[in-house]
Write a protein that holds these residues in place. Structure first.
Motif, short mmCIF file in Angstrom:
data_model
loop_
_atom_site.label_atom_id
_atom_site.label_comp_id
_atom_site.label_asym_id
_atom_site.label_seq_id
_atom_site.Cartn_x
_atom_site.Cartn_y
_atom_site.Cartn_z
N PHE A 145 0.80 -1.24 0.00
CA PHE A 145 0.00 0.00 0.00
C PHE A 145 0.83 1.28 0.00
N LEU A 191 0.63 3.88 1.90
CA LEU A 191 -0.08 5.14 2.14
C LEU A 191 0.79 6.00 3.03
N ALA A 222 -6.93 9.52 5.06
CA ALA A 222 -7.26 8.92 3.77
C ALA A 222 -7.51 10.01 2.73
N PRO A 240 -4.25 5.95 7.95
CA PRO A 240 -4.04 4.60 7.42
C PRO A 240 -3.98 3.53 8.52
N GLN A 291 -7.03 0.14 3.12
CA GLN A 291 -5.82 0.90 2.77
C GLN A 291 -5.52 0.77 1.29
#
Lengths: 254, 304
Positions: free
Chosen positions: A100, A102, A108, A148, A156
């Motif tokens: 992911f 992130l 988000a 996250p 995620q």
């Protein structure tokens, strides 16, 4: 015949003494979904990373949307592009990672808005509105203000996909997007990817999800030992692999 | 069988620990004795302490100490970030220059560096702007006029601090998952954007706690400028006790101020750490928890 969205021609990549890619060629038409399967260490991920030039190729060419990636050709020689052009090229190629990646210090919503604000220079308000729309599209409107660490793996990864979409990419690369997920979370990510494919996104997907490759993919590529061993219509390759190594691999993953 | 468990009454008796009580009693007694001795001691002139605590000279020294700390920490951190980025670059010359800097300024005593900057005029009597290697000068100053004790102290503290900060920043940058950099690059961010928007904010979590310690340490390290007559809190205290011979009383005056400053700094450190822990303390941002429904984007129903 129209120009393919992604054209990979005789690409070679070497890490020290190790030949990771031994001359790989592949074309992905616009709106095409190509799935790449193969054992670990076969060079699938490296191939993806060469397309957006996270790795520099040692030989060959890669074109995305008609543009040579990472180099400028002049007088029969390839000159590396200045960083500014590289950034511009990467901005139109989305990449979704296995883990992911992130940005943990941003919500988000902020994760999705980051690219538009920083790279596309979109006004912050507009970027946040875009991010909210995209989170809605991946089914996470109610998670916009979560960090996250407060989201499940599947959530995620869906945010990560929305983060890519915010850049309005010409093509999206998926590097084993469901391999780090708990089994019950895989489907929610695949559903989002299926939706993307149906909307006509050009995609290269490195995956172990054979059912996704069969149902969503237009083209299946089997790689082993840095080369493409076999490719074709997913249903046919999966049902009747011609090559011994393909048979052995498919026998194991099933 | 579970009903059997429920019927059994459980009474947990707290264990008695006589050793603990004894140790506490001894410690309390010792502290009481210490406080008593200090308060009644005829050699600690508390009246002098009180009289000098807010003396205008002391307050001016306090101000110099605060200024030295804040300015040298600010530039020290910037210098540290710059050096750390140089050290992590792929350019060999930049890397070597950064290493040389940290090696030299961490390897020599701060006291030596302070005295050196104070005597800078002995090496370079004039400072000017012009062409290097003996070329013509556009403008030139007498070094002695430029390098006051305050400036020398600032130079010494800042450059020394930068060397230590670079190691702290480097550790922080290295602690950020390499995948973060890749994800940011894949979005099309430039090198500088990746550093500023993604890497440094996350490195901050690792950098802030030791930087807080450096700040608190710096509050007290500034007292070293007293060797070059730096006019800071300790220098001033010394000047006063050289007049009235109340050495201990004035050291107490200075210490009270140092303690107050470090206490304030510790509280500040706590809040800064909290700020940079966003996304790691398992909570949504306070403003969002309160006003989630007041945001410009209406909440929508899930579709997938």
């Amino acid at each position: 015949m129209t120009e393919p969205m992604v054209r990979i021609a005789s690409v070679r990549k070497r890490f020290g003494a190790l030949d990771v890619l031994k001359g790989v060629s592949l074309s992905v038409p616009e709106r095409g979904v190509v799935c790449v399967v193969g054992p670990s260490g076969s060079g699938k991920s490296t191939l993806l990373r060469c397309v957006n030039r996270l790795e520099t190729i040692d030989a060959g060419r890669i074109w995305v949307d008609g543009e040579l990636i990472g180099f400028r050709e002049q007088d029969g020689r390839l000159h590396p592009l200045p960083p500014r052009d590289l950034y511009r090229q990467r901005a139109k190629i989305g990449m979704v990672f296995q883990r992911f990646h992130l940005f943990p210090h941003r919500t988000a919503l902020e994760n999705v808005a980051e690219g538009p604000v920083t790279v596309r220079r979109m006004p912050r308000r507009q970027a946040l509105a875009l991010a909210a729309d995209l989170l809605d599209r991946v089914g996470l409107a109610d998670r916009s203000h979560h960090y996250p660490a407060q989201l499940s793996g599947g959530q995620q990864q869906r945010v990560a996909i929305a983060r890519c979409l915010a850049m309005e990419p010409k093509v999206m690369l998926f590097d084993e997007p469901t391999s780090a997920l708990d089994p019950e979370l895989v489907q929610e990510v695949l559903a989002v990817m299926r939706d993307l494919a149906e909307r006509g996104m050009t995609m290269i997907v490195v995956t172990h999800e054979m059912s996704f490759a069969r149902d969503v993919g237009d083209h299946l590529v089997f790689m082993d030992d840095g080369a493409i061993v076999e490719q074709g219509v997913p249903r046919e390759v999966l049902a009747a692999p011609r090559h011994e190594r393909t048979r052995a691999f498919l026998g194991q993953v099933r | 069988m579970s009903s059997l468990d429920e019927e059994l009454p459980v009474v947990a008796v707290r264990s008695v620990r006589p050793g603990r009580w004894l140790a506490a009693a001894v410690a309390a007694l010792f502290l009481a004795w210490l406080a008593y001795t200090i308060v009644v001691s005829p050699n600690l002139h508390w009246d002098i302490v009180v009289a000098n605590q807010f003396d205008h000279r002391i307050l001016r020294g306090l101000w110099v100490t605060i200024a030295l700390t804040v300015v040298s920490m600010t530039f020290g951190v910037l210098l540290g970030v710059l050096t750390a980025v140089m050290q992590l670059s792929s350019n060999v010359v930049l890397r070597a220059a950064a290493s040389l800097y940290t090696w030299f300024f961490r390897g020599t005593p701060l006291l030596v560096q302070l005295i050196f900057w104070f005597n800078f005029a002995l090496v370079f009597p004039q400072i000017g702007i012009g062409l290097p290697f003996g070329g013509p000068k556009l403008i030139e100053w007498q070094t002695n006029a430029l390098i006051t004790p305050f400036v020398a102290g600032l130079l010494g503290l800042t450059i020394n601090e930068g060397a230590y900060m670079s190691e702290i920043v480097r550790a922080g940058i290295n602690a950020v998952d390499p995948g973060q950099r890749e994800a940011a690059e894949a979005l099309g961010m430039s090198h500088a954007q990746v550093l500023r928007r993604v890497v440094l904010p996350q490195a901050m979590r690792v950098i802030i706690p030791p930087t807080g310690n450096q700040f608190i340490s710096m509050l007290k390290t500034t007292s070293m400028v007293s060797v070059i007559a730096g006019a800071d809190l300790l220098t001033v205290a010394q000047h006063i006790y050289l007049d009235n011979f109340e050495v201990i009383a004035l050291l107490i005056v200075a210490s009270v101020w140092y303690l107050l400053l470090t206490t304030i700094a510790s509280v500040g450190q706590h809040f800064v750490e909290k700020r940079f822990n966003r996304g790691h303390d398992g909570r949504t941002r306070l403003s969002h928890r309160i006003g989630r429904n007041l945001l410009p984007f209406p909440r929508r129903e899930r579709i997938a």
